[in-house]
Scaffold this motif. Structure first.
Motif, PDB file in Angstrom:
ATOM      1  N   TRP A  62       0.847  -1.197   0.000  1.00  0.00           N
ATOM      2  CA  TRP A  62       0.000   0.000   0.000  1.00  0.00           C
ATOM      3  C   TRP A  62       0.885   1.250   0.000  1.00  0.00           C
ATOM      4  O   TRP A  62       1.563   1.543   0.971  1.00  0.00           O
ATOM      5  N   PHE A  63       0.884   1.959  -1.109  1.00  0.00           N
ATOM      6  CA  PHE A  63       1.663   3.189  -1.256  1.00  0.00           C
ATOM      7  C   PHE A  63       0.765   4.378  -0.908  1.00  0.00           C
ATOM      8  O   PHE A  63      -0.371   4.465  -1.383  1.00  0.00           O
ATOM      9  N   ARG A  64       1.300   5.310  -0.121  1.00  0.00           N
ATOM     10  CA  ARG A  64       0.541   6.503   0.257  1.00  0.00           C
ATOM     11  C   ARG A  64       1.309   7.758  -0.154  1.00  0.00           C
ATOM     12  O   ARG A  64       2.486   7.924   0.173  1.00  0.00           O
ATOM     13  N   ALA A  65       0.624   8.617  -0.885  1.00  0.00           N
ATOM     14  CA  ALA A  65       1.186   9.906  -1.289  1.00  0.00           C
ATOM     15  C   ALA A  65       0.652  10.998  -0.355  1.00  0.00           C
ATOM     16  O   ALA A  65      -0.514  10.943   0.057  1.00  0.00           O
ATOM     17  N   PRO A  66       1.467  11.988  -0.001  1.00  0.00           N
ATOM     18  CA  PRO A  66       1.046  13.015   0.961  1.00  0.00           C
ATOM     19  C   PRO A  66       0.153  14.085   0.338  1.00  0.00           C
ATOM     20  O   PRO A  66       0.513  15.267   0.243  1.00  0.00           O
ATOM     21  N   ARG A  67      -1.007  13.650  -0.128  1.00  0.00           N
ATOM     22  CA  ARG A  67      -1.986  14.597  -0.660  1.00  0.00           C
ATOM     23  C   ARG A  67      -3.384  14.041  -0.423  1.00  0.00           C
ATOM     24  O   ARG A  67      -3.554  12.855  -0.141  1.00  0.00           O
ATOM     25  N   VAL A  68      -4.374  14.895  -0.545  1.00  0.00           N
ATOM     26  CA  VAL A  68      -5.766  14.511  -0.285  1.00  0.00           C
ATOM     27  C   VAL A  68      -6.617  14.938  -1.476  1.00  0.00           C
ATOM     28  O   VAL A  68      -6.485  16.049  -1.981  1.00  0.00           O
ATOM     29  N   LEU A  69      -7.504  14.039  -1.928  1.00  0.00           N
ATOM     30  CA  LEU A  69      -8.351  14.338  -3.082  1.00  0.00           C
ATOM     31  C   LEU A  69      -9.824  14.503  -2.728  1.00  0.00           C
ATOM     32  O   LEU A  69     -10.585  15.088  -3.497  1.00  0.00           O
ATOM     33  N   GLY A  70     -10.266  13.953  -1.602  1.00  0.00           N
ATOM     34  CA  GLY A  70     -11.650  14.153  -1.196  1.00  0.00           C
ATOM     35  C   GLY A  70     -12.602  13.062  -1.630  1.00  0.00           C
ATOM     36  O   GLY A  70     -12.281  12.198  -2.444  1.00  0.00           O
ATOM     37  N   GLY A  71     -13.806  13.149  -1.109  1.00  0.00           N
ATOM     38  CA  GLY A  71     -14.786  12.095  -1.291  1.00  0.00           C
ATOM     39  C   GLY A  71     -15.329  11.951  -2.691  1.00  0.00           C
ATOM     40  O   GLY A  71     -15.916  10.910  -3.024  1.00  0.00           O
ATOM     41  N   ASP A  72     -15.170  12.957  -3.541  1.00  0.00           N
ATOM     42  CA  ASP A  72     -15.671  12.832  -4.908  1.00  0.00           C
ATOM     43  C   ASP A  72     -14.654  12.183  -5.838  1.00  0.00           C
ATOM     44  O   ASP A  72     -14.952  11.932  -7.011  1.00  0.00           O
ATOM     45  N   ALA A  73     -13.464  11.883  -5.336  1.00  0.00           N
ATOM     46  CA  ALA A  73     -12.431  11.240  -6.145  1.00  0.00           C
ATOM     47  C   ALA A  73     -12.670   9.726  -6.177  1.00  0.00           C
ATOM     48  O   ALA A  73     -13.511   9.179  -5.470  1.00  0.00           O
ATOM     49  N   VAL A  74     -11.890   9.036  -7.026  1.00  0.00           N
ATOM     50  CA  VAL A  74     -12.075   7.596  -7.232  1.00  0.00           C
ATOM     51  C   VAL A  74     -11.420   6.823  -6.085  1.00  0.00           C
ATOM     52  O   VAL A  74     -10.225   6.990  -5.824  1.00  0.00           O
ATOM     53  N   PRO A  75     -12.170   5.949  -5.390  1.00  0.00           N
ATOM     54  CA  PRO A  75     -11.598   5.202  -4.262  1.00  0.00           C
ATOM     55  C   PRO A  75     -10.684   4.071  -4.718  1.00  0.00           C
ATOM     56  O   PRO A  75     -10.886   3.484  -5.781  1.00  0.00           O
ATOM     57  N   ALA A  76      -9.693   3.754  -3.888  1.00  0.00           N
ATOM     58  CA  ALA A  76      -8.777   2.652  -4.192  1.00  0.00           C
ATOM     59  C   ALA A  76      -9.478   1.309  -4.145  1.00  0.00           C
ATOM     60  O   ALA A  76      -9.096   0.369  -4.841  1.00  0.00           O
ATOM     61  N   VAL A  77     -10.513   1.201  -3.318  1.00  0.00           N
ATOM     62  CA  VAL A  77     -11.268  -0.041  -3.166  1.00  0.00           C
ATOM     63  C   VAL A  77     -12.744   0.272  -3.349  1.00  0.00           C
ATOM     64  O   VAL A  77     -13.291   1.139  -2.670  1.00  0.00           O
ATOM     65  N   ALA A  78     -13.395  -0.406  -4.276  1.00  0.00           N
ATOM     66  CA  ALA A  78     -14.825  -0.215  -4.490  1.00  0.00           C
ATOM     67  C   ALA A  78     -15.607  -0.844  -3.336  1.00  0.00           C
ATOM     68  O   ALA A  78     -15.044  -1.349  -2.371  1.00  0.00           O
ATOM     69  N   GLU A  79     -16.925  -0.842  -3.467  1.00  0.00           N
ATOM     70  CA  GLU A  79     -17.783  -1.317  -2.383  1.00  0.00           C
ATOM     71  C   GLU A  79     -17.470  -2.760  -2.002  1.00  0.00           C
ATOM     72  O   GLU A  79     -17.293  -3.615  -2.858  1.00  0.00           O
ATOM     73  N   LEU A  80     -17.416  -2.990  -0.687  1.00  0.00           N
ATOM     74  CA  LEU A  80     -17.186  -4.335  -0.166  1.00  0.00           C
ATOM     75  C   LEU A  80     -18.428  -4.932   0.481  1.00  0.00           C
ATOM     76  O   LEU A  80     -18.440  -6.114   0.815  1.00  0.00           O
ATOM     77  N   ALA A  81     -19.453  -4.102   0.702  1.00  0.00           N
ATOM     78  CA  ALA A  81     -20.691  -4.554   1.344  1.00  0.00           C
ATOM     79  C   ALA A  81     -20.427  -5.120   2.733  1.00  0.00           C
ATOM     80  O   ALA A  81     -21.037  -6.118   3.154  1.00  0.00           O
ATOM     81  N   VAL A  82     -19.503  -4.492   3.459  1.00  0.00           N
ATOM     82  CA  VAL A  82     -19.204  -4.905   4.827  1.00  0.00           C
ATOM     83  C   VAL A  82     -20.230  -4.287   5.761  1.00  0.00           C
ATOM     84  O   VAL A  82     -20.408  -3.071   5.783  1.00  0.00           O
ATOM     85  N   THR A  83     -20.929  -5.115   6.539  1.00  0.00           N
ATOM     86  CA  THR A  83     -21.938  -4.602   7.461  1.00  0.00           C
ATOM     87  C   THR A  83     -21.456  -4.564   8.906  1.00  0.00           C
ATOM     88  O   THR A  83     -22.072  -3.920   9.745  1.00  0.00           O
ATOM     89  N   GLY A  84     -20.368  -5.271   9.193  1.00  0.00           N
ATOM     90  CA  GLY A  84     -19.816  -5.267  10.546  1.00  0.00           C
ATOM     91  C   GLY A  84     -18.307  -5.356  10.503  1.00  0.00           C
ATOM     92  O   GLY A  84     -17.733  -5.898   9.551  1.00  0.00           O
ATOM     93  N   LEU A  85     -17.651  -4.828  11.497  1.00  0.00           N
ATOM     94  CA  LEU A  85     -16.185  -4.810  11.516  1.00  0.00           C
ATOM     95  C   LEU A  85     -15.595  -6.212  11.453  1.00  0.00           C
ATOM     96  O   LEU A  85     -14.523  -6.420  10.882  1.00  0.00           O
ATOM     97  N   ALA A  86     -16.296  -7.176  12.021  1.00  0.00           N
ATOM     98  CA  ALA A  86     -15.780  -8.545  12.018  1.00  0.00           C
ATOM     99  C   ALA A  86     -15.701  -9.119  10.606  1.00  0.00           C
ATOM    100  O   ALA A  86     -14.953 -10.059  10.355  1.00  0.00           O
ATOM    101  N   GLU A  87     -16.462  -8.533   9.656  1.00  0.00           N
ATOM    102  CA  GLU A  87     -16.462  -9.022   8.283  1.00  0.00           C
ATOM    103  C   GLU A  87     -15.356  -8.399   7.438  1.00  0.00           C
ATOM    104  O   GLU A  87     -15.080  -8.874   6.337  1.00  0.00           O
TER     105      GLU A  87
END
Length: 362
Positions: A313-338
């Protein structure tokens, strides 16, 4: 054994379907002088033991062989390495781990012991298993090791809302990413990323052009155009396209004529190539290590299926915000244990960026 393990790592990415093995021959009666070194050669042969014995010559007699994986005991495209060590007259073998391949599976150790060679097993075992985790998975589970590589901002975004992604990370981080490519047998992306970025996916580090992995595209309907860079260079660097049964026959023919290998696999519930079937197909063709580079849908599918063995996992020191494209699409996780869980195994700075390495938490 440390030297043998370092030699073994040289083979990662270029010896599939064989394991990456290192061998060091030491003469205790000559002050522990190293008389031969060897590692698995590109394409999987010659094997490490053969290389080390060839360099040692007559000095191999009476030597201790430090080998990162049990010497083979079956006749394949080359004679058994256990027999070669015996014929050379070694006196002792220190082996990191047994080979799970059913053609070997302890037989090499038995053959050495029966010939009067003293055998010890276990030194450096954890590191040896880590190096050949992909080979072991291919043999025992019928799939390759999967490493997911993500280059994202601090808030986990891989492109702006407009789709701009070049470049999220800097030059040093990108060079490290190319090094990851060189140490994997195959690199995989989804067709969405292929269409959006028209990537090349080869290793562009100086001197490592020949270490470019097989390029794999998940493309259920064969939307990849024959004029894209992946297809246009398919005769230079292997390009495999995984599609489903409803793929357009005309598109299949066009891509095949361009030099790509089109592989049909079963489709999952979402109509895309079933990941388990796809990985089994890659393993069947000899692939032991796959680097998944995106995009977000493919990464999410791999995580959701529990098939991500490692993360880079590479992290660049910048922020794009919630309207930008996420690194991971929906996972449908309903609980932390999942949620898919990982444990950190390392990390370091790469210029202004950071890379963190993880393995799946068992």
């Amino acid at each position: 054994m440390g030297a043998a393990l370092a030699l073994a790592r040289r083979g990662l990415g270029c010896v599939w379907p064989n394991p990456a093995v290192g061998c060091v021959l030491v003469r205790p009666d000559l002050g522990d002088r190293v008389v031969g070194r060897g590692w698995t050669q590109p394409g999987g042969r010659p094997h490490a033991e053969t290389e080390a014995l060839g360099r040692a010559g007559d000095l191999a007699r009476g030597a201790t062989a430090y080998v990162t994986l049990e010497p083979c005991a079956h006749v394949g495209k080359t004679p058994p390495c256990a027999d070669a060590l015996i014929a050379a007259g070694i006196g002792r073998a220190v082996v990191a781990v047994e080979d799970p391949d059913p053609r070997v599976a302890g037989r090499g150790l038995v053959r050495l012991r029966d010939a009067g060679v003293a055998v010890e097993v276990g030194l450096g075992a954890a590191a040896a298993r880590d190096i050949n985790a992909g080979f072991f998975l291919r043999v025992t589970a019928g799939r390759p090791l999967v490493t997911v590589k993500v280059a994202a901002t601090l808030d986990g975004r891989i492109a702006t809302a407009a789709g701009e992604s070049r470049w999220i990370t800097g030059e040093v981080a990108r060079a490290f990413g190319h090094g990851l490519r060189a140490h994997h047998d195959a690199i995989a992306i989804g067709v969405g990323t292929a269409l959006a970025d028209d990537p090349d996916l080869r290793c562009r580090l100086p001197g490592l052009d020949e270490r470019s992995p097989v390029r794999v595209v998940f493309d259920s309907r064969l939307r990849l155009p024959p004029a894209c860079r992946l297809a246009a260079t398919a005769r230079e660097t292997a390009t495999w396209i995984l599609c489903c049964e409803k793929a357009d026959p005309a598109a299949r023919q066009a891509l095949t004529e361009a030099g790509a290998v089109v592989i049909q696999v079963a489709s999952g519930a979402d109509g895309r190539p079933d990941l388990t079937a796809a990985l089994a197909e890659l393993a069947g063709r000899g692939i032991t290590r796959v680097l998944v580079e995106g995009g977000g849908r493919l990464v999410a599918s791999v995580l959701r299926a529990g098939l991500a063995d490692r993360l880079a996992w590479f992290r660049a020191p910048r922020v794009l915000g919630g309207d930008a494209v996420p690194a991971v699409a929906e996972l449908a996780v309903t609980g932390l244990a999942e949620a898919p869980a990982f444990e950190r195994t390392g990390g370091f700075d790469l210029g202004p960026d950071v890379v963190e390495l993880f393995r799946r938490k068992e």
